[in-house]
Design an enzyme around this catalytic site. Sequence first.
Site, PDB file in Angstrom:
ATOM      1  N   THR A  59      76.527 -19.916   3.279  1.00  9.72           N
ATOM      2  CA  THR A  59      75.412 -20.471   4.050  1.00  9.72           C
ATOM      3  C   THR A  59      75.680 -21.919   4.416  1.00  9.72           C
ATOM      4  OG1 THR A  59      73.921 -18.964   2.892  1.00  9.72           O
ATOM      5  CG2 THR A  59      72.912 -20.786   4.092  1.00  9.72           C
ATOM      6  N   CYS A  60      76.242 -22.672   3.511  1.00  9.96           N
ATOM      7  CA  CYS A  60      76.565 -24.070   3.800  1.00  9.96           C
ATOM      8  C   CYS A  60      77.607 -24.151   4.919  1.00  9.96           C
ATOM      9  CB  CYS A  60      77.083 -24.766   2.546  1.00  9.96           C
ATOM     10  SG  CYS A  60      75.905 -24.774   1.173  1.00  9.96           S
ATOM     11  N   ALA A  61      78.612 -23.313   4.839  1.00 10.05           N
ATOM     12  CA  ALA A  61      79.646 -23.282   5.873  1.00 10.05           C
ATOM     13  C   ALA A  61      79.045 -22.933   7.234  1.00 10.05           C
ATOM     14  CB  ALA A  61      80.736 -22.282   5.487  1.00 10.05           C
ATOM     15  N   SER A  63      76.023 -23.551   8.270  1.00 13.24           N
ATOM     16  CA  SER A  63      75.246 -24.674   8.797  1.00 13.24           C
ATOM     17  C   SER A  63      76.165 -25.734   9.405  1.00 13.24           C
ATOM     18  CB  SER A  63      74.334 -25.282   7.726  1.00 13.24           C
ATOM     19  OG  SER A  63      75.045 -26.037   6.777  1.00 13.24           O
TER      20      SER A  63
END
Length: 165
Positions: A59-61, A63
Amino acid sequence: MATVTRRGVEVSTAGSLPPVGQAAPEANFTQTDLSELTLSDLKGSNVILNIFPSIDTPTCAKSVRRFNEAAARLDNTRIVCVSADLPFAQSRFCGAEGLDQVQTVSTFRNPEFGTTYGVEITDGPLRGLLARAIVIIDAQGVVTYTELVPEIGQEPDYGSALESL
């Protein structure tokens, strides 16, 4: 203190996001070349702080990729992706992904950012990392938008964040 969830289990943060309409608290970061960056260095530009636990999670990637795409359409705006990851990991990820429109910075030398911005996770397995949040600061240094994402595995509301510019 605020609460968010991780896989449905509540976790606490160190405080609250800075209030909209007030001056953004000063913050210091470490860039991928190990030099320092401050929010004061970015005055005169709109700043999107894309805050997240770790660039090495899906999920961080997402974003970081999503904001990298949006950056080309934004005038006078700097997108700063903030995590406690080491600058080496951030640089490796962006290099491998070809992401050059966002700037990744680390809080590893300046962990007080998590407390000042109310995003440090204070309990659970991710304790010490940053909760997922968006803070937008205008060119004068005033907070104009904030979002603390309620579930760490959920993406932020990109549309609302970008519309607030």
